[in-house]
Write an enzyme that holds these catalytic residues in place. Structure first.
Site, PDB file in Angstrom:
ATOM      1  N   ASN A   1       0.889  -1.176   0.000  1.00 18.44           N
ATOM      2  CA  ASN A   1       0.000   0.000   0.000  1.00 18.44           C
ATOM      3  C   ASN A   1       0.917   1.214   0.000  1.00 18.44           C
ATOM      4  O   ASN A   1       1.503   1.550   1.024  1.00 18.44           O
ATOM      5  CB  ASN A   1      -0.889  -0.021   1.247  1.00 18.44           C
ATOM      6  CG  ASN A   1      -1.694   1.261   1.391  1.00 18.44           C
ATOM      7  OD1 ASN A   1      -1.747   2.077   0.462  1.00 18.44           O
ATOM      8  ND2 ASN A   1      -2.322   1.443   2.540  1.00 18.44           N
TER       9      ASN A   1
ATOM     10  N   LYS B   1       0.153   4.252  -0.292  1.00 11.76           N
ATOM     11  CA  LYS B   1      -0.455   5.463   0.273  1.00 11.76           C
ATOM     12  C   LYS B   1      -0.186   6.635  -0.677  1.00 11.76           C
ATOM     13  O   LYS B   1      -0.231   6.443  -1.890  1.00 11.76           O
ATOM     14  CB  LYS B   1       0.052   5.690   1.707  1.00 11.76           C
ATOM     15  CG  LYS B   1      -0.103   4.417   2.551  1.00 11.76           C
ATOM     16  CD  LYS B   1       0.125   4.589   4.009  1.00 11.76           C
ATOM     17  CE  LYS B   1      -0.096   3.263   4.729  1.00 11.76           C
ATOM     18  NZ  LYS B   1       0.036   3.327   6.173  1.00 11.76           N
TER      19      LYS B   1
ATOM     20  N   HIS C   1      -9.480   1.495   4.925  1.00 16.45           N
ATOM     21  CA  HIS C   1      -8.200   1.629   5.622  1.00 16.45           C
ATOM     22  C   HIS C   1      -8.373   2.572   6.818  1.00 16.45           C
ATOM     23  O   HIS C   1      -9.129   3.542   6.741  1.00 16.45           O
ATOM     24  CB  HIS C   1      -7.130   2.179   4.661  1.00 16.45           C
ATOM     25  CG  HIS C   1      -5.752   2.077   5.235  1.00 16.45           C
ATOM     26  ND1 HIS C   1      -5.275   2.981   6.163  1.00 16.45           N
ATOM     27  CD2 HIS C   1      -4.770   1.165   5.046  1.00 16.45           C
ATOM     28  CE1 HIS C   1      -4.040   2.622   6.508  1.00 16.45           C
ATOM     29  NE2 HIS C   1      -3.708   1.521   5.855  1.00 16.45           N
TER      30      HIS C   1
ATOM     31  N   GLU D   1      -6.646   4.892   7.906  1.00 18.82           N
ATOM     32  CA  GLU D   1      -6.361   6.307   7.619  1.00 18.82           C
ATOM     33  C   GLU D   1      -7.576   6.969   6.983  1.00 18.82           C
ATOM     34  O   GLU D   1      -7.831   8.150   7.190  1.00 18.82           O
ATOM     35  CB  GLU D   1      -5.111   6.412   6.725  1.00 18.82           C
ATOM     36  CG  GLU D   1      -3.848   6.151   7.538  1.00 18.82           C
ATOM     37  CD  GLU D   1      -2.699   5.554   6.748  1.00 18.82           C
ATOM     38  OE1 GLU D   1      -2.718   5.594   5.509  1.00 18.82           O
ATOM     39  OE2 GLU D   1      -1.761   5.040   7.394  1.00 18.82           O
TER      40      GLU D   1
ATOM     41  N   GLU E   1      -5.311  -4.746  10.544  1.00 18.69           N
ATOM     42  CA  GLU E   1      -4.247  -3.765  10.756  1.00 18.69           C
ATOM     43  C   GLU E   1      -4.496  -3.018  12.064  1.00 18.69           C
ATOM     44  O   GLU E   1      -5.290  -2.058  12.088  1.00 18.69           O
ATOM     45  CB  GLU E   1      -4.221  -2.754   9.605  1.00 18.69           C
ATOM     46  CG  GLU E   1      -3.978  -3.368   8.249  1.00 18.69           C
ATOM     47  CD  GLU E   1      -3.368  -2.344   7.280  1.00 18.69           C
ATOM     48  OE1 GLU E   1      -2.296  -2.639   6.743  1.00 18.69           O
ATOM     49  OE2 GLU E   1      -3.952  -1.269   7.089  1.00 18.69           O
TER      50      GLU E   1
ATOM     51  N   GLY F   1       2.781   2.302  10.724  1.00 17.99           N
ATOM     52  CA  GLY F   1       3.759   3.377  10.556  1.00 17.99           C
ATOM     53  C   GLY F   1       4.475   3.755  11.839  1.00 17.99           C
ATOM     54  O   GLY F   1       5.136   4.784  11.917  1.00 17.99           O
TER      55      GLY F   1
ATOM     56  N   SER G   1       3.636  -2.201  10.206  1.00 20.64           N
ATOM     57  CA  SER G   1       5.089  -2.291  10.385  1.00 20.64           C
ATOM     58  C   SER G   1       5.670  -3.653   9.980  1.00 20.64           C
ATOM     59  O   SER G   1       6.605  -4.152  10.619  1.00 20.64           O
ATOM     60  CB  SER G   1       5.484  -1.934  11.823  1.00 20.64           C
ATOM     61  OG  SER G   1       5.098  -0.602  12.111  1.00 20.64           O
TER      62      SER G   1
HETATM   63  P1  13P Z   1       3.171   0.325   7.584  1.00 17.22           P
HETATM   64  O1  13P Z   1       3.642  -0.955   6.964  1.00 17.22           O
HETATM   65  O2  13P Z   1       3.932   1.539   7.089  1.00 17.22           O
HETATM   66  O3  13P Z   1       3.082   0.245   9.070  1.00 17.22           O
HETATM   67  O4  13P Z   1       1.670   0.575   7.065  1.00 17.22           O
HETATM   68  C1  13P Z   1       0.744  -0.456   7.174  1.00 17.22           C
HETATM   69  C2  13P Z   1      -0.454  -0.077   6.403  1.00 17.22           C
HETATM   70  O5  13P Z   1      -1.161   0.850   6.755  1.00 17.22           O
HETATM   71  C3  13P Z   1      -0.745  -0.838   5.182  1.00 17.22           C
HETATM   72  O6  13P Z   1      -2.019  -0.559   4.717  1.00 17.22           O
END
Ligand code: 13P
Length: 248
Positions: free
Chosen positions: A9, A11, A94, A96, A166, A172, A212
């Site tokens: 992903n 982003k 997601h 976010e 997640e 992150g 992560s």
């Molecule tokens: P990270 O791998 O950067 O922690 O992000 C995970 C994520 O949100 C994947 O959709």
């Protein structure tokens, strides 16, 4: 058997040029693995990446879509638009998007329906906050998110969905759920699918862990019994790391 699925992903990262250069670097190194490889890239790069992966087994995904096929929704993109360029997957719900863009369980459910209608496989994201985890609410919160997202989804349709667990506190942050913690929650999700659709179907639905994930921890996570894949943010941006993730 459930085919493992490693999805990046990206982003809000990478221009079209950066995206296609990435594909050129990785494409010969991710073939021949018994893993489904998906790149979920920004809208602007979708078409170029779709062309760049032509002739490989790499699938392409978007990161969001609207629940209507068209209409007065300034700034939005529909499933028909994504299907036109042959997009295989779309991340839906997601954290976010739930956190910053008012995504709710209800809109997530509508998006899952429209994605399936247009033969786009949803990567349905669920996960708890740190506060919910500390209050021992994880199982309830996650199961509830899954149930609401799957409202009125048939047994045939649910097999097309990939669920991504997640935990928000692990995204992150460099903090990963332990492989055992990830497996425990994913087991709970599978039990929820079993309650809704029965044993056979629940054994077919793929459930990923995200938060992560990196080359150093991917193998242990993937070795867990109920974990069928990883949804990777940060580490998916680097071609060398991504190749390592796919070849876990
Ligand atoms: P990270 O791998 O950067 O922690 O992000 C995970 C994520 O949100 C994947 O959709």
């Amino acid at each position: 058997m459930r085919l493992p699925i490693i999805a990046g992903n990206w982003k809000m990262h990478k221009t079209i040029k950066e995206a296609t250069e990435f594909v050129d670097k990785i494409k010969d190194q991710v073939v021949g693995t018994d893993v489904e490889v998906v790149l979920c890239v920004p809208y602007t790069s979708l078409e170029a990446v779709k062309k760049a992966v032509d002739g490989t087994n790499i699938k392409v995904g978007a990161q969001n879509m609207h629940w209507e096929e068209n209409g007065a929704y300034t700034g939005e993109i529909s499933s028909t638009m994504l299907r036109e360029i042959g997009i295989d997957y779309c991340i839906i719900g997601h954290s976010e998007r739930r956190q910053y863009f008012n995504e709710t369980d209800e809109t997530v459910n509508k998006k899952v329906h429209i994605a399936l209608k247009h033969k786009i496989n949803p990567i349905l994201c669920v996960g708890e906050t740190l506060e919910q985890r500390e209050k021992n609410e994880t199982d309830h919160v996650v199961k509830n998110q899954v149930m609401k997202a799957l409202k009125d989804i048939s047994a045939q349709q649910v097999k097309e969905i990939v669920i991504a667990y997640e935990p928000i506190w692990a995204i992150g942050t460099g903090k990963t759920a332990t492989p055992q913690e990830a497996n425990e929650v994913i087991f709970i999700i599978r039990e929820g699918i079993k309650e809704l659709y029965g044993e056979d179907i629940c054994l077919e639905v793929r459930i990923q862990y995200g938060g992560s994930v990196k080359p150093s921890n991917v193998e242990e996570i993937m070795n867990q019994e109920d974990v069928d894949g990883a949804l990777v943010g940060g580490a998916s941006l680097d071609p060398e790391d991504f190749v390592k993730l796919v070849n876990f």
